[in-house]
Design an enzyme around this catalytic site. Structure first.
Site, short mmCIF file in Angstrom:
data_model
loop_
_atom_site.label_atom_id
_atom_site.label_comp_id
_atom_site.label_asym_id
_atom_site.label_seq_id
_atom_site.Cartn_x
_atom_site.Cartn_y
_atom_site.Cartn_z
N LEU A 168 -33.69 56.19 -12.41
CA LEU A 168 -35.14 56.36 -12.28
C LEU A 168 -35.51 56.78 -10.86
O LEU A 168 -35.10 56.13 -9.89
CB LEU A 168 -35.84 55.04 -12.64
CG LEU A 168 -37.33 54.92 -12.30
CD1 LEU A 168 -38.14 55.98 -13.04
CD2 LEU A 168 -37.83 53.53 -12.64
N SER A 169 -36.27 57.84 -10.72
CA SER A 169 -36.84 58.28 -9.46
C SER A 169 -35.76 58.52 -8.41
O SER A 169 -34.98 59.46 -8.55
CB SER A 169 -37.90 57.28 -9.00
OG SER A 169 -38.72 57.85 -8.02
N ALA A 170 -35.65 57.72 -7.36
CA ALA A 170 -34.53 57.90 -6.42
C ALA A 170 -33.21 57.78 -7.15
O ALA A 170 -32.27 58.54 -6.89
CB ALA A 170 -34.61 56.86 -5.32
N GLY A 173 -32.72 61.05 -8.85
CA GLY A 173 -32.19 62.06 -7.95
C GLY A 173 -30.70 61.87 -7.70
O GLY A 173 -29.94 62.84 -7.69
N HIS A 306 -45.79 58.14 -12.82
CA HIS A 306 -44.43 58.02 -12.28
C HIS A 306 -43.78 56.72 -12.74
O HIS A 306 -44.31 55.63 -12.48
CB HIS A 306 -44.48 58.06 -10.75
CG HIS A 306 -43.12 58.12 -10.12
ND1 HIS A 306 -42.29 59.19 -10.29
CD2 HIS A 306 -42.45 57.23 -9.35
CE1 HIS A 306 -41.17 58.97 -9.63
NE2 HIS A 306 -41.24 57.78 -9.06
#
Length: 503
Positions: A168-170, A173, A306
């Site tokens: 998720l998110s970071a 990435g 988000h």
């Protein structure tokens, strides 16, 4: 400068700050947020969720990460491994508790690995998806995660060809980076509210990725993947992409750029092979490989901000709990697990052959203890494999099969795959359901022996919090999965008691 991210309204769209003001104040504040900030939780907590265990020695750890793991009781050898990466200011425990992955590990039988970073690595406990010293092959956090995978595969006797990563998110990435760095390790991935692989090479450059388009062609984005492991030519991981249409922390363009990147890597176009509408305002676009199997899936969720998409509830398609950046829309973990074939709809190993899925799979008949199936012939097939609940039930050479030794009055699920002359298993068919005849009436005294998942499916038990309870008596039968088996005796109308060894 203030390095604390601005709070966001939970689950709601946020009006973006003008770009020049973001950049002016962003070198540490916004760019810490850029590092896939998830905002409002104040500091990573130690992992302490029930069933989650820390592994203090797992091998090389250049990224200074902590390893946590979970495996259901009775996990067989050859089961898959799923790596799950938390977001900024979160922890392994937080992700484990909210994401819903434990439910499917119990239900479908696989191990979970949950890496955890800390404030000593990043002030907001973000995975460093933008730092080449930490997110490239053989270095830093990426290398630490692969060490965890190696440890888990050895510990559980897992199938090294069925290792998957999600984040998720970071963490999303970093998931994309891991898929690019180690396509030989990960068979598939899921990037939730994340960024394209190797989108940035510095914390300063990361804001361009987070808040807008990097203005690269699909080929240029694909080159970032190909350059991450030079010389590697496939097979490539199958990638699911989840993106909220009202995400102003990681802008929605990242979802389409991830789509462009991975379809280019696969050598397929950016026009969807099919689209469909799913719950929670979700549109699924599917991009098939040349053999007709989904290679890339893009899930776009209308109105979602988000976070990770969850859908609390007891249904098979429901999972997770809401919280900061766990948004009540649709169970992303369920659809991701099915895309990877963890539910048995894809043959163990994910297929790999080029033969198409058999069509017209039909339940030809049932008795108290048998289910008979038939299907259409597949050109080039030397034999077929029939899977019952994801487990191989038979390998007939013809286009019919009778499964025997079953329990009366019990629901079963079957898929069929064709096998070519070299032994390569093709794509699996859609699942068909069959229920054996018989079963007791009111107070019949009849006994039923089956795994906990099938007992629930047959209406003799129910599940709550990942555990199974006999209907009527509410006796605890253990984990809700395919690997725990009990005998239930019907002693009254819809009243069952555990009767192991007494029937």
């Amino acid at each position: 400068m203030n390095s604390t991210p601005l709070p966001r309204p939970r689950g709601k769209a946020h009006r973006p700050t003008p770009l020049r003001r973001r950049v002016a104040g962003a070198v540490t504040g916004v760019l810490a947020l850029v590092a896939a900030c998830l905002g409002a939780v104040a500091g990573a907590e130690p992992a302490a969720a029930a069933g989650l265990t820390q592994v203090t020695s797992f091998g090389s750890n250049p990224g200074n990460l902590a390893m946590y793991e979970y495996a259901p009781a009775g996990l067989p050898a050859g089961a898959p491994v799923v790596v799950a990466l938390h977001g900024c200011t979160q922890s392994a425990s937080d992700y484990f508790a909210h994401s819903g992955w434990q439910k499917y590990a119990d239900l479908w039988g696989f191990a979970l690995v949950l890496p955890q970073t800390s404030a000593s690595n990043n002030s907001l406990s973000c995975f460093s998806w933008f730092d080449p010293a930490k997110d490239t092959r053989g270095k830093g956090e990426a290398a630490s995660v692969v060490s965890m995978v190696s440890h888990a595969v050895t510990q559980y006797g897992s199938d090294s060809g069925r290792v998957f990563v999600t984040g998720l998110s970071a963490g999303g990435g970093m998931t994309a980076d891991l898929l690019a760095d180690y396509p030989d390790v990960f068979a598939g991935g899921a990037v939730d509210s994340g960024l394209p692989a190797q989108c940035a090479t510095s914390q300063t450059a990361a804001s361009t990725c987070q808040y807008g388009s990097v203005n690269l062609t699909p080929a240029q984005l694909g080159d970032k993947v190909r350059a991450s492991d030079p010389g590697y030519s496939g097979p490539w991981p199958r990638v699911a992409i989840w993106q909220g249409a009202s995400d102003y922390t990681v802008y929605p363009v990242n979802g389409t750029e991830l789509r462009d990147q991975w379809t280019n890597v696969w050598g397929i176009g950016q026009t969807a092979s099919s689209t469909q509408t799913l719950p929670g305002g979700t549109t699924l676009s599917v991009y098939d490989d040349p053999s007709g199997r989904p290679a890339v899936q893009l899930y776009q969720i209308s109105g979602m901000g988000h976070g990770l998409a969850v859908d609390p509830g007891s249904g098979t398609e429901q999972c997770g709990t809401t919280g900061s950046y766990y948004l009540d829309t649709i169970c992303s973990s369920y659809y991701t697990a099915r895309f990877w074939g963890l539910d048995g709809s894809t043959p163990p190993g994910g297929g790999g052959g080029t033969l198409p899925a058999p069509t017209a799979v039909t339940v030809a008949g049932t008795t108290d203890s048998t289910v008979s199936l038939s299907w259409g012939a597949v050109t080039g097939a030397a034999s077929y494999r029939v899977y019952r609940g994801g487990t191989l039930a038979g390998s007939p050479t013809g286009t019919s099969f009778t499964d025997t030794g079953l329990t009366a009055g019990t629901a079963y699920s079957y898929t069929v795959a064709a096998v070519d002359s070299s032994g390569a298993v093709g794509a699996a068919s859609s699942a068909v359901a069959a229920t054996t005849t018989g079963g007791g009436g009111s107070g019949s005294g009849q006994c039923f022996t089956d795994n906990n998942y099938n007992q629930v499916a047959a209406g003799r038990a129910h599940q709550s919090g990942g555990y199974t309870y006999a209907d009527g008596s509410d006796q605890n039968m253990g984990l809700w999965n395919l690997f725990t088996t009990h005998t239930l005796k019907e002693t009254g109308a819809d009243y069952y008691v555990i009767a192991d060894g007494t029937c």
